[in-house]
Design a protein around this motif. Structure first.
Motif, PDB file in Angstrom:
ATOM      1  N   ALA A  67       6.364  34.429  -6.211  1.00 36.71           N
ATOM      2  CA  ALA A  67       7.377  35.261  -6.806  1.00 36.71           C
ATOM      3  C   ALA A  67       7.826  36.528  -6.085  1.00 36.71           C
ATOM      4  CB  ALA A  67       7.018  35.780  -8.360  1.00 36.71           C
ATOM      5  N   MET A  68       6.889  37.156  -5.460  1.00 36.73           N
ATOM      6  CA  MET A  68       7.140  38.199  -4.580  1.00 36.73           C
ATOM      7  C   MET A  68       7.838  37.718  -3.531  1.00 36.73           C
ATOM      8  SD  MET A  68       3.541  40.534  -4.710  1.00 36.73           S
ATOM      9  CE  MET A  68       4.012  41.619  -3.375  1.00 36.73           C
ATOM     10  N   SER A  69       7.764  36.665  -2.800  1.00 37.43           N
ATOM     11  CA  SER A  69       8.610  36.222  -1.705  1.00 37.43           C
ATOM     12  C   SER A  69       9.982  35.666  -2.131  1.00 37.43           C
ATOM     13  CB  SER A  69       7.818  34.740  -1.034  1.00 37.43           C
ATOM     14  OG  SER A  69       6.592  35.330  -0.599  1.00 37.43           O
ATOM     15  N   LEU A  70       9.902  35.159  -3.394  1.00 33.90           N
ATOM     16  CA  LEU A  70      11.416  34.894  -3.840  1.00 33.90           C
ATOM     17  C   LEU A  70      12.583  36.348  -4.237  1.00 33.90           C
ATOM     18  CD1 LEU A  70      10.846  32.144  -6.349  1.00 33.90           C
ATOM     19  CD2 LEU A  70      11.769  32.068  -4.209  1.00 33.90           C
ATOM     20  N   ALA A  71      11.563  37.434  -4.529  1.00 35.14           N
ATOM     21  CA  ALA A  71      12.214  38.665  -4.687  1.00 35.14           C
ATOM     22  C   ALA A  71      12.667  39.138  -3.126  1.00 35.14           C
ATOM     23  CB  ALA A  71      11.310  39.590  -5.549  1.00 35.14           C
ATOM     24  N   ALA A  72      11.574  39.307  -2.423  1.00 32.57           N
ATOM     25  CA  ALA A  72      11.969  39.587  -1.065  1.00 32.57           C
ATOM     26  C   ALA A  72      13.151  39.147  -0.303  1.00 32.57           C
ATOM     27  CB  ALA A  72      10.720  39.418  -0.137  1.00 32.57           C
ATOM     28  N   ILE A  73      13.518  37.687  -0.777  1.00 32.83           N
ATOM     29  CA  ILE A  73      14.632  37.148  -0.136  1.00 32.83           C
ATOM     30  C   ILE A  73      15.792  37.596  -0.925  1.00 32.83           C
ATOM     31  CG2 ILE A  73      13.395  35.429   0.995  1.00 32.83           C
ATOM     32  CD1 ILE A  73      14.741  33.437  -0.998  1.00 32.83           C
ATOM     33  N   GLY A  74      15.966  38.185  -1.975  1.00 31.96           N
ATOM     34  CA  GLY A  74      16.998  38.653  -2.877  1.00 31.96           C
ATOM     35  C   GLY A  74      17.058  37.946  -3.966  1.00 31.96           C
ATOM     36  N   ALA A  75      16.398  37.090  -4.460  1.00 31.57           N
ATOM     37  CA  ALA A  75      16.796  36.425  -5.810  1.00 31.57           C
ATOM     38  C   ALA A  75      16.268  37.262  -6.771  1.00 31.57           C
ATOM     39  CB  ALA A  75      15.712  35.063  -5.609  1.00 31.57           C
ATOM     40  N   HIS A  76      16.898  36.987  -8.074  1.00 32.37           N
ATOM     41  CA  HIS A  76      16.242  37.947  -9.275  1.00 32.37           C
ATOM     42  C   HIS A  76      15.292  37.038  -9.904  1.00 32.37           C
ATOM     43  CE1 HIS A  76      15.976  40.061 -12.834  1.00 32.37           C
ATOM     44  NE2 HIS A  76      16.511  38.966 -13.387  1.00 32.37           N
ATOM     45  N   VAL A  77      14.137  37.144 -10.114  1.00 35.44           N
ATOM     46  CA  VAL A  77      13.209  36.474 -10.656  1.00 35.44           C
ATOM     47  C   VAL A  77      12.989  36.694 -12.012  1.00 35.44           C
ATOM     48  CG1 VAL A  77      10.610  35.720 -10.577  1.00 35.44           C
ATOM     49  CG2 VAL A  77      11.879  36.105  -8.158  1.00 35.44           C
ATOM     50  N   ALA A  78      13.625  36.014 -12.964  1.00 34.07           N
ATOM     51  CA  ALA A  78      13.714  36.292 -14.370  1.00 34.07           C
ATOM     52  C   ALA A  78      12.484  35.801 -15.050  1.00 34.07           C
ATOM     53  CB  ALA A  78      15.124  35.472 -14.886  1.00 34.07           C
ATOM     54  N   GLY A  79      11.940  34.833 -14.545  1.00 35.08           N
ATOM     55  CA  GLY A  79      10.594  34.467 -15.012  1.00 35.08           C
ATOM     56  C   GLY A  79       9.753  33.444 -14.086  1.00 35.08           C
ATOM     57  N   ARG A  80       8.613  33.337 -14.515  1.00 36.15           N
ATOM     58  CA  ARG A  80       7.429  32.519 -13.773  1.00 36.15           C
ATOM     59  C   ARG A  80       6.921  31.701 -14.696  1.00 36.15           C
ATOM     60  NH1 ARG A  80       3.823  36.998 -11.262  1.00 36.15           N
ATOM     61  NH2 ARG A  80       2.349  35.459 -11.851  1.00 36.15           N
ATOM     62  N   LEU A  81       6.735  30.361 -14.123  1.00 39.78           N
ATOM     63  CA  LEU A  81       5.854  29.528 -14.942  1.00 39.78           C
ATOM     64  C   LEU A  81       4.694  29.043 -13.892  1.00 39.78           C
ATOM     65  CD1 LEU A  81       8.160  26.966 -16.738  1.00 39.78           C
ATOM     66  CD2 LEU A  81       6.658  28.605 -17.564  1.00 39.78           C
ATOM     67  N   ASP A  82       3.739  29.534 -14.119  1.00 36.81           N
ATOM     68  CA  ASP A  82       2.484  29.354 -13.080  1.00 36.81           C
ATOM     69  C   ASP A  82       1.425  28.374 -13.637  1.00 36.81           C
ATOM     70  OD1 ASP A  82       3.565  31.734 -12.165  1.00 36.81           O
ATOM     71  OD2 ASP A  82       2.255  33.084 -12.977  1.00 36.81           O
ATOM     72  N   PHE A  83       1.404  27.113 -13.191  1.00 39.62           N
ATOM     73  CA  PHE A  83       0.671  26.247 -13.460  1.00 39.62           C
ATOM     74  C   PHE A  83      -0.738  26.227 -12.556  1.00 39.62           C
ATOM     75  CE2 PHE A  83       4.794  24.976 -14.493  1.00 39.62           C
ATOM     76  CZ  PHE A  83       4.437  24.233 -16.053  1.00 39.62           C
ATOM     77  N   GLN A  84      -1.857  25.597 -12.991  1.00 44.27           N
ATOM     78  CA  GLN A  84      -3.084  25.700 -12.226  1.00 44.27           C
ATOM     79  C   GLN A  84      -2.773  25.010 -10.784  1.00 44.27           C
ATOM     80  OE1 GLN A  84      -5.841  23.658 -14.627  1.00 44.27           O
ATOM     81  NE2 GLN A  84      -7.258  25.424 -14.784  1.00 44.27           N
ATOM     82  N   ASP A  85      -3.381  25.622  -9.849  1.00 38.52           N
ATOM     83  CA  ASP A  85      -3.486  25.003  -8.345  1.00 38.52           C
ATOM     84  C   ASP A  85      -3.599  23.601  -8.273  1.00 38.52           C
ATOM     85  OD1 ASP A  85      -3.245  25.100  -5.650  1.00 38.52           O
ATOM     86  OD2 ASP A  85      -5.251  25.891  -5.378  1.00 38.52           O
ATOM     87  N   HIS A  86      -2.754  22.856  -7.847  1.00 37.85           N
ATOM     88  CA  HIS A  86      -2.776  21.301  -7.621  1.00 37.85           C
ATOM     89  C   HIS A  86      -2.626  20.801  -9.031  1.00 37.85           C
ATOM     90  CE1 HIS A  86      -4.047  21.443  -3.551  1.00 37.85           C
ATOM     91  NE2 HIS A  86      -5.086  22.281  -3.813  1.00 37.85           N
ATOM     92  N   ALA A  87      -1.848  21.389  -9.815  1.00 36.78           N
ATOM     93  CA  ALA A  87      -1.778  20.802 -11.170  1.00 36.78           C
ATOM     94  C   ALA A  87      -0.939  19.671 -11.360  1.00 36.78           C
ATOM     95  CB  ALA A  87      -1.082  22.003 -12.334  1.00 36.78           C
ATOM     96  N   PRO A  88      -0.880  18.657 -12.085  1.00 41.28           N
ATOM     97  CA  PRO A  88      -0.307  17.445 -12.241  1.00 41.28           C
ATOM     98  C   PRO A  88       1.267  17.830 -13.126  1.00 41.28           C
ATOM     99  CG  PRO A  88      -1.638  17.011 -13.611  1.00 41.28           C
ATOM    100  CD  PRO A  88      -2.271  18.410 -12.690  1.00 41.28           C
ATOM    101  N   PHE A  89       2.350  17.294 -12.681  1.00 40.26           N
ATOM    102  CA  PHE A  89       3.373  17.685 -13.433  1.00 40.26           C
ATOM    103  C   PHE A  89       3.918  16.429 -14.161  1.00 40.26           C
ATOM    104  CE2 PHE A  89       3.413  21.124 -10.859  1.00 40.26           C
ATOM    105  CZ  PHE A  89       3.968  22.296 -11.230  1.00 40.26           C
ATOM    106  N   GLY A  90       4.351  16.468 -15.289  1.00 41.77           N
ATOM    107  CA  GLY A  90       4.781  15.365 -16.102  1.00 41.77           C
ATOM    108  C   GLY A  90       5.837  15.544 -17.180  1.00 41.77           C
ATOM    109  N   ALA A  91       5.877  14.856 -18.192  1.00 39.18           N
ATOM    110  CA  ALA A  91       7.301  15.138 -19.127  1.00 39.18           C
ATOM    111  C   ALA A  91       6.890  16.559 -19.933  1.00 39.18           C
ATOM    112  CB  ALA A  91       7.161  14.113 -19.989  1.00 39.18           C
TER     113      ALA A  91
END
Length: 157
Positions: A67-91
């Motif tokens: 998120a800090m990297s995104l802010a550093a490039i100028g994006a406005h980080v309105a929110g974060r969804l932090d999943f566990q490291d290597h988490a699977p993504f599904g529906a």
């Protein structure tokens, strides 16, 4: 990630490490922004996200740094969804992403190069077209040559 540490924290870490390993070369790393892409790997102009509201989605060990990297490039980080490291993504995760994007009224969803292959296929087409990928590289600065020499001495390069 010394670029995201305070001068005091860096000095403290240097002191501890050089005290424990006085004969070893200390190498500091930085994550360097190299670009944005869409989910298919096509380059996206940085201006696309500057001052735009984004949702940061990642399944990495240090999501705050992402998120800090995104802010550093100028994006406005309105929110974060932090999943566990290597988490699977599904529906279920896709529904959550869509819900949070709608709630926060974000223009883009930005994820990591590591997570895009898992996130992209789960998203509905209207959200998938707003998915971007932050591309970064490790920068070891002047320590890179020392690391390469050490790897060569070990027969690893």
């Amino acid at each position: 990630r010394v670029d995201q540490a305070s001068d005091e924290d860096r000095a403290r870490a240097r002191k501890v490490l050089t005290g424990r390993f006085p004969k070893k070369k200390l190498i500091e790393s930085r994550h360097k922004f190299v670009g944005l892409s869409d989910a298919q790997g096509r380059k996206v102009d940085l201006q696309t996200v500057i001052k735009k509201s984004v949702l940061a989605v990642s399944g990495i060990g240090n999501p705050a740094s992402f998120a800090m990297s995104l802010a550093a490039i100028g994006a406005h980080v309105a929110g974060r969804l932090d999943f566990q490291d290597h988490a699977p993504f599904g529906a279920k995760e896709a529904r959550r992403i869509c819900s949070v994007m709608q709630e926060l009224k974000t223009e883009f969803l930005i994820t990591t190069e590591k997570d895009v292959a898992k996130v992209a296929p789960t998203l509905p087409p209207d959200v998938a077209k707003r998915l971007l990928v932050l591309r970064i590289e490790m920068d070891l600065g002047e320590g890179e040559q020392a690391l390469l020499a050490a790897l060569k001495n070990l027969g690893l390069r």
